[in-house]
Design a protein around this motif. Structure first.
Motif, PDB file in Angstrom:
ATOM      1  N   PHE A 184      42.864  41.601  67.225  1.00  6.91           N
ATOM      2  CA  PHE A 184      42.195  42.898  67.156  1.00  6.91           C
ATOM      3  C   PHE A 184      40.690  42.669  67.113  1.00  6.91           C
ATOM      4  N   LEU A 185      39.968  43.333  68.006  1.00 12.28           N
ATOM      5  CA  LEU A 185      38.519  43.329  67.907  1.00 12.28           C
ATOM      6  C   LEU A 185      38.124  44.347  66.847  1.00 12.28           C
ATOM      7  N   LEU A 186      37.294  43.945  65.922  1.00 10.70           N
ATOM      8  CA  LEU A 186      36.925  44.783  64.790  1.00 10.70           C
ATOM      9  C   LEU A 186      36.301  46.099  65.246  1.00 10.70           C
ATOM     10  N   VAL A 187      36.771  47.190  64.672  1.00 13.09           N
ATOM     11  CA  VAL A 187      36.135  48.494  64.835  1.00 13.09           C
ATOM     12  C   VAL A 187      35.487  48.816  63.491  1.00 13.09           C
ATOM     13  N   PRO A 188      34.166  48.962  63.435  1.00 12.89           N
ATOM     14  CA  PRO A 188      33.461  49.077  62.153  1.00 12.89           C
ATOM     15  C   PRO A 188      33.563  50.453  61.515  1.00 12.89           C
ATOM     16  N   VAL A 189      34.735  50.739  60.931  1.00 12.66           N
ATOM     17  CA  VAL A 189      34.926  51.971  60.173  1.00 12.66           C
ATOM     18  C   VAL A 189      35.477  51.602  58.803  1.00 12.66           C
ATOM     19  N   GLY A 190      35.389  52.533  57.842  1.00 16.74           N
ATOM     20  CA  GLY A 190      35.848  52.248  56.491  1.00 16.74           C
ATOM     21  C   GLY A 190      35.102  51.064  55.906  1.00 16.74           C
ATOM     22  N   ARG A 191      35.836  50.165  55.233  1.00 16.17           N
ATOM     23  CA  ARG A 191      35.179  48.969  54.697  1.00 16.17           C
ATOM     24  C   ARG A 191      34.758  48.022  55.810  1.00 16.17           C
ATOM     25  N   GLY A 192      35.320  48.208  57.013  1.00 16.22           N
ATOM     26  CA  GLY A 192      34.948  47.373  58.141  1.00 16.22           C
ATOM     27  C   GLY A 192      33.503  47.532  58.570  1.00 16.22           C
ATOM     28  N   LYS A 193      32.827  48.592  58.090  1.00 11.45           N
ATOM     29  CA  LYS A 193      31.414  48.770  58.437  1.00 11.45           C
ATOM     30  C   LYS A 193      30.578  47.612  57.913  1.00 11.45           C
ATOM     31  N   PRO A 220      54.699  30.026  74.157  1.00 14.73           N
ATOM     32  CA  PRO A 220      55.995  30.670  74.438  1.00 14.73           C
ATOM     33  C   PRO A 220      56.172  32.020  73.752  1.00 14.73           C
ATOM     34  N   ILE A 221      55.064  32.718  73.454  1.00 16.52           N
ATOM     35  CA  ILE A 221      55.160  34.029  72.823  1.00 16.52           C
ATOM     36  C   ILE A 221      54.266  35.004  73.574  1.00 16.52           C
ATOM     37  N   GLN A 222      54.483  36.297  73.325  1.00 16.21           N
ATOM     38  CA  GLN A 222      53.697  37.324  73.987  1.00 16.21           C
ATOM     39  C   GLN A 222      52.340  37.439  73.309  1.00 16.21           C
ATOM     40  N   LEU A 223      51.288  37.642  74.107  1.00 21.16           N
ATOM     41  CA  LEU A 223      49.932  37.794  73.598  1.00 21.16           C
ATOM     42  C   LEU A 223      49.402  39.164  73.975  1.00 21.16           C
ATOM     43  N   LYS A 224      48.657  39.766  73.066  1.00 26.18           N
ATOM     44  CA  LYS A 224      48.083  41.083  73.334  1.00 26.18           C
ATOM     45  C   LYS A 224      46.758  41.207  72.582  1.00 26.18           C
ATOM     46  N   ALA A 225      45.751  41.720  73.272  1.00 23.62           N
ATOM     47  CA  ALA A 225      44.465  42.006  72.645  1.00 23.62           C
ATOM     48  C   ALA A 225      44.373  43.509  72.407  1.00 23.62           C
ATOM     49  N   THR A 226      44.183  43.906  71.151  1.00 21.92           N
ATOM     50  CA  THR A 226      44.162  45.314  70.759  1.00 21.92           C
ATOM     51  C   THR A 226      42.742  45.710  70.345  1.00 21.92           C
ATOM     52  N   CYS A 227      42.401  46.968  70.578  1.00 25.10           N
ATOM     53  CA  CYS A 227      41.031  47.437  70.360  1.00 25.10           C
ATOM     54  C   CYS A 227      40.061  46.584  71.181  1.00 25.10           C
ATOM     55  N   ALA A 328      36.567  54.493  69.933  1.00 22.55           N
ATOM     56  CA  ALA A 328      36.224  54.500  68.500  1.00 22.55           C
ATOM     57  C   ALA A 328      34.900  53.796  68.243  1.00 22.55           C
ATOM     58  N   ARG A 329      34.670  52.659  68.905  1.00 20.80           N
ATOM     59  CA  ARG A 329      33.393  51.971  68.720  1.00 20.80           C
ATOM     60  C   ARG A 329      32.254  52.807  69.290  1.00 20.80           C
ATOM     61  N   ALA A 330      32.505  53.478  70.421  1.00 20.39           N
ATOM     62  CA  ALA A 330      31.484  54.356  70.993  1.00 20.39           C
ATOM     63  C   ALA A 330      31.125  55.468  70.013  1.00 20.39           C
ATOM     64  N   TYR A 331      32.137  56.053  69.391  1.00 18.80           N
ATOM     65  CA  TYR A 331      31.917  57.155  68.451  1.00 18.80           C
ATOM     66  C   TYR A 331      31.178  56.678  67.208  1.00 18.80           C
ATOM     67  N   GLU A 332      31.549  55.504  66.705  1.00 22.60           N
ATOM     68  CA  GLU A 332      30.929  54.984  65.493  1.00 22.60           C
ATOM     69  C   GLU A 332      29.447  54.690  65.719  1.00 22.60           C
TER      70      GLU A 332
END
Length: 351
Positions: A184-193, A220-227, A328-332
């Motif tokens: 997950f790429l960090l989205v700076p909201v809440g304490r994540g700011k 041998p596993i599935q990879l996914k990048a979120t946010c 979300a990052r655009a809005y923040e």
């Protein structure tokens, strides 16, 4: 009617069934604490939400929090959702996932749990979670899931603190028997700011996503990048490698970068509907209107689905249909969820 204005099917919903949590994570979007939190949906209200979701097809329903296992009726919700034909999954932090509870979840129809490891070693993970022993608790939860035959994936939020451990976390996920590793790429909201103020640059994120793409087919596993909607652009620019089939492809299939309002939405503990958990813009409340109606009629969702309204680089980008930029990052950063993605280095060829 243009493609942008068609109502897409709801494929996945993240449902914050409770905001209460037994950890105090530095990057928590909800700034969740132990609680209790007033106004959470009752069992009767939650069951009605499940009925409504079932009328919309068979989306993946992520029971999340806070810590979902702190909600007393969460197994009943999982069981009812499964009976209705919904694909029920859960996102616990692992510390409360005992062998008995793991078996209960599996028998209730939970198809997968996601447990976060934000470090390959105890010190890093515990510093994220702000609770000593959080790493050992997460590992115990993973062992409980594995022994019960409950499929699990590993989630990792990428920050400057743990960037150097991401390869080791991937190796750990493989060795533990995870079916997937999602970063997950960090989205700076809440304490994540506070974490976001010291976050990675757009260039470092790009390098990280390029590295992650190179791992497809190597593990041998599935990879996914979120946010990380720009991952879809990178995959197309570099030539998407032949991904290994996922043991649960219906839970992992992704056709677009930012899914907010397109195939995904978020329901808060009080019933507020948002495009995603990080984009704190209300689209309605399930206490006042069924989710099916909100999904089809919300002005926020309508605007998110209209690519002609996107601004800056995102509005001009030839990859906007497959990427879309993180709303979300655009809005923040700007207060406008239609503005350009701030963590993107790409210069569109469109003028």
């Amino acid at each position: 009617m243009s493609q942008e204005f068609r109502v897409p099917p709801l494929r996945m919903v993240a449902w914050e069934v409770t905001r209460s949590c037994n950890l105090n994570c530095v990057h928590c979007r909800a700034s969740a604490e132990r609680g209790p939190y007033e106004g959470e949906l009752s069992t009767q209200e939650a069951m009605a939400v499940l009925e409504d979701l079932a009328s919309m097809g068979s989306p993946v329903v992520i029971l999340t929090g806070g810590e979902p296992l702190l909600r007393q009726d969460v197994v009943d919700l999982a069981r009812r959702g499964s009976e209705l034909g919904l694909r029920m999954v859960m996102a616990p932090n692992g510390t409360l996932l005992t062998p008995k509870r793991a078996l209960e979840l599996k028998e209730a129809g939970i198809q997968r749990v996601s447990i976060s490891l934000d470090g390959a070693k105890e010190e890093t993970h515990d510093s994220f979670r702000k609770v000593p022993g959080a790493f050992r608790g997460a590992m115990a939860g993973i062992m409980a899931a594995r022994e019960s035959g409950l499929p699990f994936q590993i989630n990792t939020t990428v920050t400057p603190v743990n960037l150097g451990e991401i390869p080791a976390i991937l190796e750990l996920a493989v060795s533990l028997g995870a079916v997937a590793h999602h970063i997950f790429l960090l989205v700076p909201v809440g304490r994540g700011k506070d974490v976001g103020s010291q976050g990675l640059s757009a260039e470092r994120y790009e390098e990280t996503l390029e590295w992650f793409h190179e791992q497809e087919g190597r593990v041998p596993i599935q990879l996914k990048a979120t946010c990380a909607p720009q991952y879809q652009r990178i995959a197309r620019q570099r030539g998407r490698s032949a991904e290994r089939p996922s043991p649960h492809p219906s839970l992992d299939s992704v056709t677009r970068g930012c899914l907010a309002g397109w195939g995904f939405c978020f329901i808060s503990h009080r019933g507020e509907v948002q495009p995603c958990g990080y984009l704190e813009v209300s689209c309605g409340n399930v206490r006042q209107s069924p989710l099916s109606r909100i999904w089809s009629s919300s002005e926020v969702f309508r605007r998110l689905r209209n690519l002609e309204e996107y601004k800056g680089k995102c509005g001009r980008c030839e990859f906007r249909r497959v990427c879309g930029g993180c709303r979300a990052r655009a809005y923040e950063q700007t207060g406008d969820y239609l503005s350009e993605e701030p963590l993107c280095t790409y210069l569109p060829s469109r003028i």
